[in-house]
Design a protein around this motif. Structure first.
Motif, PDB file in Angstrom:
ATOM      1  N   MET A 103     -28.297  60.772 -79.400  1.00  0.00           N
ATOM      2  CA  MET A 103     -29.012  61.575 -80.399  1.00  0.00           C
ATOM      3  C   MET A 103     -29.881  60.687 -81.299  1.00  0.00           C
ATOM      4  N   ARG A 104     -29.319  59.539 -81.691  1.00  0.00           N
ATOM      5  CA  ARG A 104     -30.086  58.607 -82.518  1.00  0.00           C
ATOM      6  C   ARG A 104     -31.343  58.151 -81.790  1.00  0.00           C
ATOM      7  N   HIS A 105     -31.189  57.843 -80.486  1.00  0.00           N
ATOM      8  CA  HIS A 105     -32.314  57.367 -79.689  1.00  0.00           C
ATOM      9  C   HIS A 105     -33.367  58.456 -79.526  1.00  0.00           C
ATOM     10  N   ARG A 106     -32.930  59.684 -79.274  1.00  0.00           N
ATOM     11  CA  ARG A 106     -33.881  60.797 -79.128  1.00  0.00           C
ATOM     12  C   ARG A 106     -34.647  61.037 -80.427  1.00  0.00           C
ATOM     13  N   HIS A 107     -33.935  60.899 -81.558  1.00  0.00           N
ATOM     14  CA  HIS A 107     -34.564  61.084 -82.866  1.00  0.00           C
ATOM     15  C   HIS A 107     -35.658  60.034 -83.082  1.00  0.00           C
ATOM     16  N   ILE A 108     -35.388  58.772 -82.683  1.00  0.00           N
ATOM     17  CA  ILE A 108     -36.369  57.685 -82.861  1.00  0.00           C
ATOM     18  C   ILE A 108     -37.595  57.933 -81.982  1.00  0.00           C
ATOM     19  N   VAL A 109     -37.381  58.328 -80.729  1.00  0.00           N
ATOM     20  CA  VAL A 109     -38.500  58.599 -79.805  1.00  0.00           C
ATOM     21  C   VAL A 109     -39.371  59.731 -80.340  1.00  0.00           C
ATOM     22  N   LYS A 110     -38.732  60.750 -80.861  1.00  0.00           N
ATOM     23  CA  LYS A 110     -39.464  61.898 -81.414  1.00  0.00           C
ATOM     24  C   LYS A 110     -40.294  61.476 -82.628  1.00  0.00           C
ATOM     25  N   LYS A 111     -39.720  60.617 -83.488  1.00  0.00           N
ATOM     26  CA  LYS A 111     -40.401  60.197 -84.715  1.00  0.00           C
ATOM     27  C   LYS A 111     -41.594  59.285 -84.428  1.00  0.00           C
ATOM     28  N   ARG A 112     -41.597  58.605 -83.256  1.00  0.00           N
ATOM     29  CA  ARG A 112     -42.684  57.675 -82.937  1.00  0.00           C
ATOM     30  C   ARG A 112     -44.046  58.360 -82.939  1.00  0.00           C
ATOM     31  N   MET A 113     -44.053  59.627 -82.646  1.00  0.00           N
ATOM     32  CA  MET A 113     -45.321  60.367 -82.579  1.00  0.00           C
ATOM     33  C   MET A 113     -45.954  60.566 -83.955  1.00  0.00           C
ATOM     34  N   GLU A 114     -45.193  60.292 -85.025  1.00  0.00           N
ATOM     35  CA  GLU A 114     -45.655  60.657 -86.365  1.00  0.00           C
ATOM     36  C   GLU A 114     -46.508  59.582 -87.036  1.00  0.00           C
ATOM     37  N   GLY A 115     -46.700  58.430 -86.422  1.00  0.00           N
ATOM     38  CA  GLY A 115     -47.567  57.428 -87.041  1.00  0.00           C
ATOM     39  C   GLY A 115     -47.162  56.008 -86.708  1.00  0.00           C
ATOM     40  N   CYS A 116     -47.971  55.063 -87.204  1.00  0.00           N
ATOM     41  CA  CYS A 116     -47.778  53.641 -86.886  1.00  0.00           C
ATOM     42  C   CYS A 116     -46.467  53.105 -87.455  1.00  0.00           C
ATOM     43  N   TRP A 117     -46.119  53.504 -88.688  1.00  0.00           N
ATOM     44  CA  TRP A 117     -44.908  52.990 -89.315  1.00  0.00           C
ATOM     45  C   TRP A 117     -43.669  53.380 -88.518  1.00  0.00           C
ATOM     46  N   GLU A 118     -43.660  54.618 -88.013  1.00  0.00           N
ATOM     47  CA  GLU A 118     -42.523  55.081 -87.210  1.00  0.00           C
ATOM     48  C   GLU A 118     -42.467  54.332 -85.873  1.00  0.00           C
ATOM     49  N   GLN A 119     -43.651  53.964 -85.347  1.00  0.00           N
ATOM     50  CA  GLN A 119     -43.672  53.166 -84.113  1.00  0.00           C
ATOM     51  C   GLN A 119     -43.084  51.773 -84.347  1.00  0.00           C
ATOM     52  N   VAL A 120     -43.394  51.194 -85.528  1.00  0.00           N
ATOM     53  CA  VAL A 120     -42.836  49.884 -85.893  1.00  0.00           C
ATOM     54  C   VAL A 120     -41.317  49.986 -86.016  1.00  0.00           C
ATOM     55  N   LYS A 121     -40.844  51.054 -86.659  1.00  0.00           N
ATOM     56  CA  LYS A 121     -39.399  51.251 -86.811  1.00  0.00           C
ATOM     57  C   LYS A 121     -38.735  51.418 -85.449  1.00  0.00           C
ATOM     58  N   GLY A 122     -39.420  52.132 -84.552  1.00  0.00           N
ATOM     59  CA  GLY A 122     -38.888  52.316 -83.195  1.00  0.00           C
ATOM     60  C   GLY A 122     -38.814  51.000 -82.443  1.00  0.00           C
ATOM     61  N   ALA A 123     -39.870  50.167 -82.596  1.00  0.00           N
ATOM     62  CA  ALA A 123     -39.881  48.857 -81.937  1.00  0.00           C
ATOM     63  C   ALA A 123     -38.770  47.968 -82.493  1.00  0.00           C
ATOM     64  N   HIS A 124     -38.570  48.032 -83.822  1.00  0.00           N
ATOM     65  CA  HIS A 124     -37.499  47.251 -84.449  1.00  0.00           C
ATOM     66  C   HIS A 124     -36.137  47.647 -83.875  1.00  0.00           C
ATOM     67  N   ASP A 125     -35.944  48.948 -83.705  1.00  0.00           N
ATOM     68  CA  ASP A 125     -34.673  49.419 -83.148  1.00  0.00           C
ATOM     69  C   ASP A 125     -34.496  48.921 -81.711  1.00  0.00           C
ATOM     70  N   ALA A 126     -35.597  48.882 -80.957  1.00  0.00           N
ATOM     71  CA  ALA A 126     -35.521  48.478 -79.546  1.00  0.00           C
ATOM     72  C   ALA A 126     -35.157  47.000 -79.403  1.00  0.00           C
ATOM     73  N   TRP A 127     -35.762  46.121 -80.246  1.00  0.00           N
ATOM     74  CA  TRP A 127     -35.474  44.694 -80.060  1.00  0.00           C
ATOM     75  C   TRP A 127     -34.432  44.157 -81.031  1.00  0.00           C
ATOM     76  N   SER A 128     -33.789  45.033 -81.798  1.00  0.00           N
ATOM     77  CA  SER A 128     -32.776  44.564 -82.756  1.00  0.00           C
ATOM     78  C   SER A 128     -31.598  43.890 -82.054  1.00  0.00           C
ATOM     79  N   GLY A 129     -31.281  44.340 -80.824  1.00  0.00           N
ATOM     80  CA  GLY A 129     -30.194  43.712 -80.066  1.00  0.00           C
ATOM     81  C   GLY A 129     -30.495  42.259 -79.762  1.00  0.00           C
ATOM     82  N   TRP A 130     -31.742  41.979 -79.351  1.00  0.00           N
ATOM     83  CA  TRP A 130     -32.147  40.600 -79.042  1.00  0.00           C
ATOM     84  C   TRP A 130     -32.176  39.748 -80.307  1.00  0.00           C
ATOM     85  N   VAL A 131     -32.648  40.340 -81.433  1.00  0.00           N
ATOM     86  CA  VAL A 131     -32.674  39.591 -82.697  1.00  0.00           C
ATOM     87  C   VAL A 131     -31.249  39.255 -83.129  1.00  0.00           C
ATOM     88  N   CYS A 132     -30.357  40.224 -82.967  1.00  0.00           N
ATOM     89  CA  CYS A 132     -28.959  40.033 -83.370  1.00  0.00           C
ATOM     90  C   CYS A 132     -28.316  38.887 -82.574  1.00  0.00           C
TER      91      CYS A 132
END
Length: 717
Positions: A1-30
Motif C-alpha cells: 500500500m505504501r508503494h502504491r501510494h508513492i507511485v500514485k503521488k509521483r504524478m503530482e509534480g517534481c517534488w513527489e518524484q524526488v520523494k519517490g526516488a528517495h524511497d527507491a534508493w533509500s535501501g542502497w543509502v542505508c
C-alpha cells in the motif's frame, strides 16, 4: 500500500518524484552507511586491541601510543623475528627491562607479573562494562542475530549502548589474552549499526521484515571487516545467519560488505600492504597423495567440533543453573588469571592468537629465524627454501611446545566461550586446527624426506633431495577443518579461508577438509555451536535446514488445549474501552483474534496488542466523548446512538487477512509456513469458526516433545 501510494503521488509534480526516488534508493543509502560505520568501528577496534595487547608486554617510550610493530618502524631493528615473533628494537622497552635493569631472571619474573596484572585489569573492565551498562553485549552475538533474523525481536539487543560496550569490550577481551577472538562479534557490531541506521529511513525503521533485509546485509559486512573477506561475508550471511535471503538482499549485502572492506582497507589498522589477514607468499603445487592427510584433518576437525560443542554446552548449562551464574565478574577474573598464568611460559600461547595462526600458515624463508624453521638445508642449492629438508632440534622443540599449546587451547576455550564478556570463537577454533595441521604437515614432510625413493612419494620429489611439501598448507587446511567442525559452515568457510590467505591454489584441499569435517560432525550430532547455544538459551528459532518428518496435524498443537482457559478474543462490536483495557492488563499476548461474537466465534481479523494500546491511549487524549464505557467497533458500519458515549472506531488497525489454517492442516505444512513466512502465530479455524492459535513457541515445544526433549526448554515468549 505504501508503494502504491508513492507511485500514485509521483504524478503530482517534481517534488513527489524526488520523494519517490528517495524511497527507491533509500535501501542502497542505508547499506552504504552501515558499511561505512562497520568499517570504521572495525578499524578503531583493531587498532585499540593491537595496542592494548602489546601493552601487557611493554611500552614504546618515545611514543606510548605506538604498538610494538609501529614503535620498531621508527628505528633500526637489531635482529629478525625471535622465537616469540617479537621484533626487538631500541625504542621498545619491556616491563622487565624498565624495572629490573637487565637481569634475565628478574626481567622474566617482572614481565610475567605485569602480563598477568594487565590481563586481569582488562578482563575485569570488560566484565564490569557488560554487567553495568549493556548485559546484551556479552558473547559472540551470532546465535541471537540468527534468532532475530528468523523473525523474533529482542528489545535492546541492537541498541546504541550495546554497540558501544561491545566495541570497547571486544578490545579489552582480546587484550586480556583470553582464548577468544574479536571476529565473530563484528557481526553483532555491524548489525547494531544496521539497526541504528534503519531508523533514519521509515521504510525500514517501521517495518521489522524490511529491517531484517538491512540486518542480513550488515551481518555480511561484519564478516567482511572481521577477515577482510567481502565475498565470504555475503556467503556467511546466506549460509549461516539469514533466514530469508532474496536476490535483492544478496546484491545489497555484497555492496555493504564491499564498502565495509574498502573503509577498513583505507584505515589500514595493521599498517601493512596486505589486503588479507594471514597472507601467504607461496603457491607450490599440492599432490594427490596429500588428499589423505587433508581428509584426515577434516575428520579430526569434525571430531574436535563435536568434542568442543558437547563439553562447552555442558559447562554453560552448569553455569546457567548453578550458583556460578550469579558471579559473572568473578568467573571472568578466574578464567583470565588461569589463562594468563599458564599461557606466559609457552611462547606459542603467549603471543596473540592471530599472530600464532599467521606464523603457522606461513612457510619458512631466508629471513625467518624461528624454531619452526630450523631445518638442515643445503645452502648450495638454488632456491633452497622451496624444498623440504630434515628437521633440526629446534623444530622438535617447537613441536613439543605446540602440542602443549594445543591441549591448553582446546581445554581453556571450553571454559572461556560463554563467559560474560564480548568475544567469539572463530580465531581460537582456527588456532587449534592450525596447530594440528602444522604438526601433521611437519610429520608428513619428514616422512617423505626420509623416504624419497618410495614409489608412493615418487611424484613429490624432483630428486632425492628436492621434495616439495609445505607444512603451512596443512595448517591452513587444519584451520578450515576445525572452524567447520565447530560452526558446520562449508561454502562460506572455504571462501573465507582463501580470502584470508590469498591461497587460491589450495581451494580443493580446503573443500575436501571442510566437507569431511561437516560429514563427521553431522554423523556425531547435527547441531553447530550457534544452534546449540540457541537451544540452550531457549530462543524461539526454527532451523530452516532441519526436516519435519512427523504425521501430526494442527489440532494436536493449537491452544487452548482441553484443560486450558478459553482463548482471549475481542468481539467486533460489543466490547467497551474499559473491558478491552482489562483484557490487556490481565493477559500478555502479542495480539488478539477479532470475532463476530462470543457465541458464533466466526473470525473477522487479528489486532496487535501494541496497536490496540496506542489507539486507545490516543483516543482518550484527542477524541472528545471517548470514555471507559465507549464501545469499540472494528466494523465498517457504526450505529449512531445520540444518547450514549461516542464510539471508538478501530477498523484501520485490524488485520483483515491474518494467516489462517484449518485444524486438519498437517504440521509439516505449518512448520514450513512458520519458516518461510517468518510467522509469529497463525490462527486455526474450522468452517470459518475460530478454534485456536498456534505460536512459534507452540511449534518449537511440539518439535521438542516429538524428539523426547523437555518442551519447557523453550523459554522466550
Amino acid at each position: 500500500m505504501r508503494h502504491r501510494h508513492i507511485v500514485k503521488k509521483r504524478m503530482e509534480g517534481c517534488w513527489e518524484q524526488v520523494k519517490g526516488a528517495h524511497d527507491a534508493w533509500s535501501g542502497w543509502v542505508c547499506v552504504l552507511l552501515v558499511g561505512v560505520a562497520a568499517g570504521t568501528c572495525a578499524g578503531i577496534i583493531d587498532i585499540g586491541a593491537t595496542w592494548m595487547s602489546d601493552l601487557k608486554e611493554g611500552v614504546c617510550l618515545e611514543a606510548f601510543w605506538f604498538n610494538k610493530e609501529q614503535c620498531c618502524w621508527s628505528g633500526p631493528s637489531l635482529n629478525a623475528t625471535s622465537l616469540d615473533s617479537a621484533i626487538k628494537c631500541k625504542q621498545w622497552y619491556s616491563w622487565g627491562q624498565m624495572i629490573s635493569g637487565g637481569s634475565d631472571a628478574g626481567s622474566y619474573i617482572i614481565g610475567y607479573l605485569f602480563f598477568v596484572l594487565w590481563a586481569l585489569l582488562f578482563g575485569m573492565l570488560a566484565a564490569m562494562l557488560v554487567r553495568v551498562f549493556a548485559p546484551y553485549a556479552c558473547g559472540s552475538g551470532i546465535p541471537e542475530i540468527k534468532t532475530i533474523l528468523s523473525g523474533f525481536i529482542i528489545r535492546g539487543y541492537l541498541g546504541k549502548w550495546t554497540l558501544l560496550i561491545k566495541s570497547v569490550g571486544m578490545m579489552l577481551a582480546v587484550s586480556a589474552g583470553l582464548s577468544l577472538g574479536k571476529e565473530g562479534p563484528f557481526v553483532h557490531v555491524a548489525c547494531c549499526c544496521g539497526n541504528i541506521f534503519s531508523y533514519l529511513f521509515p521504510k525500514y525503521g517501521r517495518n521489522e521484515a524490511k529491517k531484517r533485509e538491512i540486518l542480513s546485509a550488515a551481518s555480511a559486512a561484519g564478516v567482511s571487516v572481521a577477515f577482510g573477506a567481502p565475498i565470504g561475508g555475503v556467503l556467511f550471511s546466506l549460509e549461516e545467519v539469514s533466514y530469508y535471503f532474496p536476490l535483492k538482499t544478496l546484491w545489497r549485502s555484497f555492496f555493504c560488505a564491499l564498502i565495509a572492506a574498502f573503509i577498513l582497507r583505507s584505515i589500514n589498522p595493521f599498517g601493512n600492504d596486505h589486503l588479507v589477514m594471514f597472507s601467504i607468499d607461496y603457491d607450490e603445487p599440492w599432490h594427490l597423495q596429500e588428499l589423505i592427510p587433508f581428509i584426515l584433518l577434516g575428520a579430526l576437525g569434525g571430531l574436535f567440533g563435536k568434542f568442543f560443542i558437547k563439553f562447552n554446552i555442558m559447562w554453560c548449562r552448569y553455569r546457567k543453573f548453578s550458583r556460578l551464574g550469579n558471579y559473572p565478574i568473578f568467573e571472568v577474573l578466574a578464567v583470565t588469571f588461569i589463562t594468563a598464568l599458564l599461557s606466559y611460559p609457552n611462547p606459542y600461547t603467549r603471543m596473540n592468537t592471530s599472530e600464532l595462526i599467521k606464523l603457522l600458515v606461513s612457510r619458512c624463508g631466508p629471513e625467518d629465524d624461528v624454531e619452526l624453521c630450523d631445518y638442515g638445508r643445503n645452502l648450495n642449492m638454488t632456491d633452497t627454501f622451496k624444498y623440504s629438508a630434515v628437521a633440526g632440534n629446534d623444530v622438535h622443540s617447537a613441536l613439543w611446545k605446540l602440542a602443549l599449546a594445543l591441549i591448553f587451547k582446546m581445554v581453556i576455550t571450553i571454559f572461556t566461550f560463554g563467559i560474560k564478556i564480548p568475544a567469539g570463537l572463530f580465531i581460537p577454533s582456527m588456532a587449534v586446527g592450525a596447530i594440528v595441521g602444522r604438526m601433521m604437515g611437519i610429520g608428513f614432510e619428514q616422512l617423505i624426506v626420509s623416504n624419497p625413493d618410495s614409489v608412493f612419494f615418487s611424484n613429490m620429489c624432483e630428486a632425492p633431495d628436492k621434495c616439495i611439501i609445505t607444512p603451512g598448507l596443512y595448517a591452513m587446511v587444519g584451520a578450515a577443518a576445525a572452524l567447520g567442525g565447530v560452526t558446520r559452515m562449508t561454502v562460506s568457510l572455504v571462501v573465507i579461508m582463501f580470502e584470508l590467505t590469498g591461497g587460491l591454489e589450495y581451494i580443493v584441499p580446503m573443500m575436501a577438509a571442510a566437507m569431511t569435517s561437516k560429514w563427521v560432525g553431522d554423523a556425531l550430532g547435527r547441531e553447530g555451536i550457534y544452534d546449540a547455544h540457541i537451544a540452550l538459551n531457549g530462543y524461539p528459532y526454527l532451523d530452516s535446514k532441519e526436516e519435519f518428518t512427523h504425521t501430526t496435524i494442527a489440532a494436536d498443537v493449537m491452544r487452548p488445549r482441553r484443560n486450558d482457559p478459553p482463548l482471549a478474543v475481542i468481539t467486533q462490536d460489543s466490547l467497551t474501552v474499559e473491558e478491552t483495557e482489562s483484557l490487556l492488563r490481565n493477559t500478555e499476548h502479542n495480539g488478539f483474534p477479532v470475532v463476530v461474537s462470543r457465541e458464533s466465534q466466526y473470525l473477522v481479523g487479528f489486532v496487535l496488542r501494541r496497536d490496540l494500546n496506542l489507539a486507545i491511549a490516543n483516543a482518550r487524549k484527542t477524541s472528545d466523548g471517548v470514555v471507559s464505557n465507549s464501545v469499540i467497533y472494528f466494523t465498517g458500519h457504526v450505529p449512531v446512538n445520540p444518547h450514549g458515549p461516542a464510539p471508538l472506531k478501530l477498523r484501520k488497525i485490524l488485520d483483515m487477512a491474518p494467516v489462517t489454517i484449518t485444524d486438519q492442516t498437517p504440521m509439516e505444512t505449518v512448520v514450513e509456513m512458520f519458516r518461510k513466512l517468518g510467522l509469529r502465530q497463525t490462527l486455526v479455524t474450522h468452517n470459518g469458526r475460530l478454534l485456536g492459535i498456534i505460536t512459534k513457541k507452540d511449534v518449537l515445544r511440539h518439535i521438542a516433545q516429538l524428539q523426547n526433549q523437555d518442551p519447557e526448554s523453550i523459554l522466550f515468549n
